[in-house]
Design a protein around this motif. Structure first.
Motif, PDB file in Angstrom:
ATOM      1  N   HIS A   1       3.727   2.078   9.326  1.00  0.00           N
ATOM      2  CA  HIS A   1       2.840   2.754   9.682  1.00  0.00           C
ATOM      3  C   HIS A   1       1.961   2.096  10.213  1.00  0.00           C
ATOM      4  N   GLY A   2       2.680   1.021  11.220  1.00  0.00           N
ATOM      5  CA  GLY A   2       1.819   0.200  12.417  1.00  0.00           C
ATOM      6  C   GLY A   2       1.212  -0.971  11.931  1.00  0.00           C
ATOM      7  N   PRO A   3       0.859  -1.299  12.666  1.00  0.00           N
ATOM      8  CA  PRO A   3      -0.244  -2.536  12.673  1.00  0.00           C
ATOM      9  C   PRO A   3      -2.211  -1.690  12.090  1.00  0.00           C
ATOM     10  N   ALA A   4      -2.251  -0.184  12.152  1.00  0.00           N
ATOM     11  CA  ALA A   4      -3.423  -0.175  12.136  1.00  0.00           C
ATOM     12  C   ALA A   4      -2.799   1.159  11.138  1.00  0.00           C
ATOM     13  N   GLY A   5      -3.601   1.221  10.300  1.00  0.00           N
ATOM     14  CA  GLY A   5      -3.642   2.593   9.478  1.00  0.00           C
ATOM     15  C   GLY A   5      -2.728   2.833   8.126  1.00  0.00           C
ATOM     16  N   TRP A   6      -3.734   1.386   7.749  1.00  0.00           N
ATOM     17  CA  TRP A   6      -3.080   1.227   6.083  1.00  0.00           C
ATOM     18  C   TRP A   6      -3.489   2.365   4.666  1.00  0.00           C
ATOM     19  N   ALA A   7      -4.811   2.873   5.643  1.00  0.00           N
ATOM     20  CA  ALA A   7      -4.941   4.349   4.258  1.00  0.00           C
ATOM     21  C   ALA A   7      -3.960   5.305   4.432  1.00  0.00           C
TER      22      ALA A   7
ATOM     23  N   ILE B   1       0.510  -1.636   0.131  1.00  0.00           N
ATOM     24  CA  ILE B   1      -0.250   0.540  -0.027  1.00  0.00           C
ATOM     25  C   ILE B   1       0.410   1.705  -0.065  1.00  0.00           C
ATOM     26  N   ALA B   2       2.058   1.555   0.849  1.00  0.00           N
ATOM     27  CA  ALA B   2       3.028   2.679   1.031  1.00  0.00           C
ATOM     28  C   ALA B   2       3.512   2.571  -0.489  1.00  0.00           C
ATOM     29  N   GLY B   3       4.006   2.039  -1.156  1.00  0.00           N
ATOM     30  CA  GLY B   3       4.841   1.899  -2.423  1.00  0.00           C
ATOM     31  C   GLY B   3       3.541   2.260  -3.451  1.00  0.00           C
TER      32      GLY B   3
ATOM     33  N   VAL C   1       4.870  -9.421   8.299  1.00  0.00           N
ATOM     34  CA  VAL C   1       5.798  -8.366   9.355  1.00  0.00           C
ATOM     35  C   VAL C   1       5.526  -6.954   8.938  1.00  0.00           C
ATOM     36  N   LYS C   2       5.953  -6.034   9.593  1.00  0.00           N
ATOM     37  CA  LYS C   2       5.737  -4.899   9.704  1.00  0.00           C
ATOM     38  C   LYS C   2       5.945  -4.066  10.619  1.00  0.00           C
ATOM     39  N   LEU C   3       6.373  -3.287  10.149  1.00  0.00           N
ATOM     40  CA  LEU C   3       7.278  -2.304  11.325  1.00  0.00           C
ATOM     41  C   LEU C   3       5.774  -1.045  12.053  1.00  0.00           C
TER      42      LEU C   3
ATOM     43  N   GLY D   1       2.798  -8.308   0.957  1.00  0.00           N
ATOM     44  CA  GLY D   1       3.959  -8.140   2.010  1.00  0.00           C
ATOM     45  C   GLY D   1       2.396  -8.262   2.995  1.00  0.00           C
ATOM     46  N   ALA D   2       3.000  -7.214   3.844  1.00  0.00           N
ATOM     47  CA  ALA D   2       2.266  -7.019   4.730  1.00  0.00           C
ATOM     48  C   ALA D   2       1.570  -6.726   4.321  1.00  0.00           C
ATOM     49  N   THR D   3       0.940  -5.715   3.362  1.00  0.00           N
ATOM     50  CA  THR D   3      -0.222  -5.712   2.892  1.00  0.00           C
ATOM     51  C   THR D   3      -1.480  -6.262   2.941  1.00  0.00           C
ATOM     52  N   TYR D   4      -1.073  -8.083   2.422  1.00  0.00           N
ATOM     53  CA  TYR D   4      -2.205  -8.994   2.624  1.00  0.00           C
ATOM     54  C   TYR D   4      -2.916  -9.285   3.679  1.00  0.00           C
TER      55      TYR D   4
ATOM     56  N   GLU E   1      14.555  -7.966  -7.511  1.00  0.00           N
ATOM     57  CA  GLU E   1      14.642  -7.227  -5.762  1.00  0.00           C
ATOM     58  C   GLU E   1      15.572  -6.108  -6.004  1.00  0.00           C
ATOM     59  N   VAL E   2      15.748  -5.374  -5.290  1.00  0.00           N
ATOM     60  CA  VAL E   2      16.516  -4.048  -5.149  1.00  0.00           C
ATOM     61  C   VAL E   2      17.761  -4.236  -4.084  1.00  0.00           C
ATOM     62  N   THR E   3      18.686  -4.396  -4.545  1.00  0.00           N
ATOM     63  CA  THR E   3      19.861  -4.977  -3.490  1.00  0.00           C
ATOM     64  C   THR E   3      20.691  -3.597  -2.815  1.00  0.00           C
TER      65      THR E   3
ATOM     66  N   ILE F   1       8.919  -0.685  -8.321  1.00  0.00           N
ATOM     67  CA  ILE F   1       9.671  -1.915  -8.366  1.00  0.00           C
ATOM     68  C   ILE F   1       9.472  -2.697  -6.598  1.00  0.00           C
ATOM     69  N   GLU F   2       9.115  -4.252  -7.518  1.00  0.00           N
ATOM     70  CA  GLU F   2       8.264  -5.222  -6.573  1.00  0.00           C
ATOM     71  C   GLU F   2       9.252  -6.189  -6.784  1.00  0.00           C
ATOM     72  N   ARG F   3       9.991  -6.768  -5.584  1.00  0.00           N
ATOM     73  CA  ARG F   3      10.464  -8.262  -5.286  1.00  0.00           C
ATOM     74  C   ARG F   3       9.593  -9.710  -6.169  1.00  0.00           C
ATOM     75  N   HIS F   4       8.474  -9.065  -5.678  1.00  0.00           N
ATOM     76  CA  HIS F   4       7.384 -10.297  -5.514  1.00  0.00           C
ATOM     77  C   HIS F   4       6.628 -10.336  -7.562  1.00  0.00           C
ATOM     78  N   ALA F   5       6.047 -11.497  -7.747  1.00  0.00           N
ATOM     79  CA  ALA F   5       5.526 -11.349  -9.319  1.00  0.00           C
ATOM     80  C   ALA F   5       4.148  -9.857  -9.553  1.00  0.00           C
TER      81      ALA F   5
ATOM     82  N   HIS G   1      -3.789  -7.857   5.523  1.00  0.00           N
ATOM     83  CA  HIS G   1      -4.448  -6.073   6.958  1.00  0.00           C
ATOM     84  C   HIS G   1      -5.418  -7.272   7.553  1.00  0.00           C
ATOM     85  N   SER G   2      -6.051  -7.120   8.702  1.00  0.00           N
ATOM     86  CA  SER G   2      -7.577  -6.717   9.326  1.00  0.00           C
ATOM     87  C   SER G   2      -8.474  -6.650   8.609  1.00  0.00           C
ATOM     88  N   GLY G   3      -8.722  -5.229   7.428  1.00  0.00           N
ATOM     89  CA  GLY G   3      -9.153  -4.079   7.272  1.00  0.00           C
ATOM     90  C   GLY G   3     -10.030  -3.084   7.862  1.00  0.00           C
ATOM     91  N   VAL G   4      -8.915  -2.832   8.673  1.00  0.00           N
ATOM     92  CA  VAL G   4      -9.348  -1.752   9.519  1.00  0.00           C
ATOM     93  C   VAL G   4      -8.738  -0.066   8.346  1.00  0.00           C
ATOM     94  N   VAL G   5      -9.735   0.700   8.396  1.00  0.00           N
ATOM     95  CA  VAL G   5      -8.999   1.300   6.954  1.00  0.00           C
ATOM     96  C   VAL G   5      -8.076   2.582   7.439  1.00  0.00           C
TER      97      VAL G   5
HETATM   98  C1  LIG Z   1      -2.120  -9.546   9.920  1.00  0.00           C
HETATM   99  C2  LIG Z   1      -1.548  -8.134   9.864  1.00  0.00           C
HETATM  100  C3  LIG Z   1      -2.950  -7.486   9.878  1.00  0.00           C
HETATM  101  C4  LIG Z   1      -2.721  -6.088   9.828  1.00  0.00           C
HETATM  102  N1  LIG Z   1      -4.334  -5.581  10.262  1.00  0.00           N
HETATM  103  C5  LIG Z   1      -4.560  -4.701   9.967  1.00  0.00           C
HETATM  104  C6  LIG Z   1      -5.481  -3.308  10.177  1.00  0.00           C
HETATM  105  O1  LIG Z   1      -6.104  -4.215  10.352  1.00  0.00           O
HETATM  106  N2  LIG Z   1      -5.363  -2.197   9.478  1.00  0.00           N
HETATM  107  C7  LIG Z   1      -4.331  -1.460   9.239  1.00  0.00           C
HETATM  108  O2  LIG Z   1      -4.667  -0.180   8.577  1.00  0.00           O
HETATM  109  N3  LIG Z   1      -3.576  -1.949   8.904  1.00  0.00           N
HETATM  110  C8  LIG Z   1      -3.366  -3.337   9.077  1.00  0.00           C
HETATM  111  N4  LIG Z   1      -2.096  -3.388   9.014  1.00  0.00           N
HETATM  112  C9  LIG Z   1      -1.046  -2.831   8.593  1.00  0.00           C
HETATM  113  C10 LIG Z   1      -1.135  -3.010   7.278  1.00  0.00           C
HETATM  114  O3  LIG Z   1      -1.078  -4.066   6.664  1.00  0.00           O
HETATM  115  C11 LIG Z   1       0.412  -2.657   6.949  1.00  0.00           C
HETATM  116  O4  LIG Z   1       0.824  -0.982   7.333  1.00  0.00           O
HETATM  117  C12 LIG Z   1       0.530  -2.275   5.591  1.00  0.00           C
HETATM  118  O5  LIG Z   1      -0.151  -3.284   4.528  1.00  0.00           O
HETATM  119  C13 LIG Z   1       2.120  -1.599   4.943  1.00  0.00           C
HETATM  120  O6  LIG Z   1       2.487  -1.473   3.864  1.00  0.00           O
HETATM  121  P1  LIG Z   1       3.191  -1.279   3.499  1.00  0.00           P
HETATM  122  O7  LIG Z   1       3.290  -1.096   1.535  1.00  0.00           O
HETATM  123  O8  LIG Z   1       4.503  -0.846   4.489  1.00  0.00           O
HETATM  124  O9  LIG Z   1       4.606  -2.917   3.586  1.00  0.00           O
HETATM  125  P2  LIG Z   1       4.496  -4.186   2.910  1.00  0.00           P
HETATM  126  O10 LIG Z   1       2.855  -4.052   2.179  1.00  0.00           O
HETATM  127  O11 LIG Z   1       5.391  -4.744   3.371  1.00  0.00           O
HETATM  128  O12 LIG Z   1       4.999  -3.767   1.227  1.00  0.00           O
HETATM  129  C14 LIG Z   1       6.038  -3.907   0.844  1.00  0.00           C
HETATM  130  C15 LIG Z   1       6.591  -4.787  -0.387  1.00  0.00           C
HETATM  131  O13 LIG Z   1       7.960  -4.151  -0.211  1.00  0.00           O
HETATM  132  C16 LIG Z   1       8.226  -5.415  -0.773  1.00  0.00           C
HETATM  133  N5  LIG Z   1       9.980  -4.782  -1.190  1.00  0.00           N
HETATM  134  C17 LIG Z   1      10.516  -5.244  -0.170  1.00  0.00           C
HETATM  135  N6  LIG Z   1      11.855  -5.756  -0.272  1.00  0.00           N
HETATM  136  C18 LIG Z   1      12.099  -4.760  -1.707  1.00  0.00           C
HETATM  137  C19 LIG Z   1      13.043  -5.097  -2.698  1.00  0.00           C
HETATM  138  N7  LIG Z   1      14.297  -5.313  -1.769  1.00  0.00           N
HETATM  139  N8  LIG Z   1      13.094  -4.577  -3.271  1.00  0.00           N
HETATM  140  C20 LIG Z   1      12.207  -4.755  -4.603  1.00  0.00           C
HETATM  141  N9  LIG Z   1      10.946  -5.079  -3.158  1.00  0.00           N
HETATM  142  C21 LIG Z   1      10.928  -5.342  -2.121  1.00  0.00           C
HETATM  143  C22 LIG Z   1       8.159  -6.659  -0.689  1.00  0.00           C
HETATM  144  O14 LIG Z   1       7.733  -7.796  -1.741  1.00  0.00           O
HETATM  145  C23 LIG Z   1       6.397  -5.920  -0.300  1.00  0.00           C
HETATM  146  O15 LIG Z   1       5.296  -5.991  -1.599  1.00  0.00           O
HETATM  147  C24 LIG Z   1      -2.158  -5.122   8.912  1.00  0.00           C
HETATM  148  C25 LIG Z   1      -1.146  -6.382   9.158  1.00  0.00           C
HETATM  149  C26 LIG Z   1      -0.560  -8.118   8.993  1.00  0.00           C
HETATM  150  C27 LIG Z   1       0.375  -8.288   9.337  1.00  0.00           C
END
Ligand SMILES: Cc1cc2nc3c(=O)[nH]c(=O)nc-3n(C[C@H](O)[C@H](O)[C@H](O)COP(=O)(O)OP(=O)(O)OC[C@H]3O[C@@H](n4cnc5c(N)ncnc54)[C@H](O)[C@@H]3O)c2cc1C
Length: 431
Positions: free
Chosen positions: A392-398, A10-12, A367-369, A38-41, A218-220, A29-33, A43-47
């Motif tokens: 962005h922590g475990p709450a606040g994907w938006a 979501i952040a990217g 994993v989340k930071l 990642g953590a975005t997958y 993957e970015v190294t 650039i995303e390392r997955h297909a 999420h439990s839905g709270v916006v």
């Molecule tokens: C179980 C669970 C429940 C959650 N519930 C909620 C919720 O209810 N409400 C909410 O707001 N938030 C929730 N969160 C947190 C939320 O999902 C995250 O805050 C958000 O998805 C983080 O997004 P991100 O883009 O920062 O990280 P990610 O989704 O982890 O994305 C990072 C991406 O970077 C890619 N990447 C990493 N390194 C490289 C590299 N070197 N080269 C290329 N690509 C790379 C990864 O493959 C990944 O796709 C939850 C998280 C979890 C795990």
């Protein structure tokens, strides 16, 4: 400008969207297909977070109390992690909690405005639903929740504080026994499918043009110079199975939105993010008895466990485990995973007995930071061409939509919407 965004969560994707809207050419650039893996997958839905969702404040990680905030302790949890929880402890007092939330609040408002704008422009359907009910078990916990209720009143967030009888009358799936202290109900649509939103926003970007997606790479390393920035991509195997040379992509600026991998990518610059990795767990369970399924989303406010319906399944998420940085890519000891999943199963039995067939549930973890001051790490850091949107922590994907707007404004060198004190509090170079 040409901007590289590392990460397709979501952040990217939010960053790519805002940069494109500001007129820049973007390469994600995303390392997955594909994106949202990642953590975005998980999420439990709270916006967007209310004061009840944030992972800091009076109810979070109070040792010696009934509530430990749904965090599982694990052996060897010392040093860095100990210092981290000590810092979180400084936000237990209601004044410190309120001051910190007040810094976060403009980002929440900005993110809400950006989400409303996207909804209005593109009419995306990402399973937005109304109805969110926070439940509090003990009286002790209920009194610790009061500063959060005070903030809801202060910021005029529409909500209803409910007695246990009112909670049960609102949703008959909630058991009145064992007794609990009360609940808080929000009516406005605040639950949605984050990975679906990310995929739909990517489609919008594909259609609009101006954003290139490089997936499966993957970015190294990141390199920044006075005139240019560049990233190294890990070699891809060729037909003979041997690796080719490292590919290099260059641009005017790089935004690191790589989720839990962000600290690793920033380390060569001597940068240390003020955030800690947290492994979160999910159980996706078939419905056992339809009549036992709560009709809205339920949150165990003390344990920060969310129970929500997603199509024909129930998703139960939470059960955080604090990790050391080097443990991000390692599996947890089996006993810790078992404890985490047991906590989720327990929450499901506590608040929605008979709803989930836990024995047939599929487990997922991500994993989340999480920062010790409760705010994400957003902005320009280390070099004029280097930016971060993470933590962005475990709450606040938006939230990432608001922080992406800030990044776009900083890259464009235009005046930011957020107040200076919030921008300073979000700065990734803070302690
Ligand atoms: C179980 C669970 C429940 C959650 N519930 C909620 C919720 O209810 N409400 C909410 O707001 N938030 C929730 N969160 C947190 C939320 O999902 C995250 O805050 C958000 O998805 C983080 O997004 P991100 O883009 O920062 O990280 P990610 O989704 O982890 O994305 C990072 C991406 O970077 C890619 N990447 C990493 N390194 C490289 C590299 N070197 N080269 C290329 N690509 C790379 C990864 O493959 C990944 O796709 C939850 C998280 C979890 C795990």
């Amino acid at each position: 400008m040409d901007v590289i965004v590392i990460g397709g969560g979501i952040a990217g994707i939010a960053t790519a969207y805002q940069l494109r809207a500001a007129g820049h050419r973007v390469c994600v650039i995303e390392r997955h297909a594909t994106v949202a893996q990642g953590a975005t997958y998980g999420h439990s839905g709270v916006v967007l977070p209310t004061p009840l969702d944030v992972w800091f404040g009076p109810t979070f990680l109070r040792h010696g109390r009934q509530s430990s905030g749904g965090v599982i302790s694990k052996a060897g949890w010392r040093g860095q992690a100990h210092a981290f929880t000590k810092r979180l402890g400084a936000l237990h007092g209601s004044e410190a909690f309120e001051a910190r939330y007040a810094l976060l609040r403009p980002l929440i408002d900005s993110a809400q405005a950006e989400l409303d704008d996207i909804d209005g422009r593109f009419q995306l359907e990402y399973e937005q639903r109304d109805g969110l009910l926070y439940l509090v078990r003990g009286n002790d916990e209920w009194s610790l929740t009061q500063p959060a209720l005070e903030l809801l009143r202060q910021f005029e967030t529409p909500h209803h504080a409910l007695s246990p009888a009112e909670c049960v009358a609102f949703d008959a799936a909630i058991p009145a026994d064992p007794p609990f202290a009360g609940g808080v109900r929000f009516e406005n649509g605040r639950v949605a499918n984050c990975p679906l939103f990310v995929k739909l926003l990517k489609q919008v970007l594909d259609t609009q043009g101006g954003v290139q997606f490089v997936t499966g790479r993957e970015v190294t390393a990141i390199r920044v110079e006075s005139q240019r920035a560049a990233v190294d991509l890990a070699p891809q195997p060729n037909e003979a199975g041997r690796s080719r040379d490292v590919d290099v992509m260059s641009a005017d600026a790089v935004v690191v939105a790589a989720g839990a991998q962000t600290p690793h990518l920033l380390a060569p610059f001597g940068l240390k993010l003020p955030a800690y990795p947290l492994r979160m767990h999910t159980l996706n369970s078939p419905v056992a008895h339809e009549e036992c399924v709560p009709h809205g989303t339920i949150v165990d406010a003390g344990k920060r466990i969310v129970i929500t319906r997603m199509n024909h399944r129930l998703r139960i998420s939470g059960a955080a485990v604090l990790l050391r940085e080097k443990e991000v890519d390692e599996a947890l000891p089996e006993s810790v995973t078992e404890d985490a999943l047991a906590l989720l199963g327990e929450a499901s039995r506590d608040w929605a007995p008979g709803a989930a067939r836990i024995s047939a549930a599929l487990a997922w973890e991500g994993v989340k930071l999480l920062s010790a001051d409760g705010l994400p790490a957003v902005g320009n850091v280390g070099h004029p061409r280097l930016f971060v949107n993470a933590g962005h922590g475990p709450a606040g994907w938006a939230l990432a939509l608001g922080s992406a707007k800030l990044i776009a404004q900083q890259v464009s060198n235009s005046a930011p919407d957020l107040p200076a004190e919030t921008i300073q509090a979000l700065w990734p170079g803070r302690d």
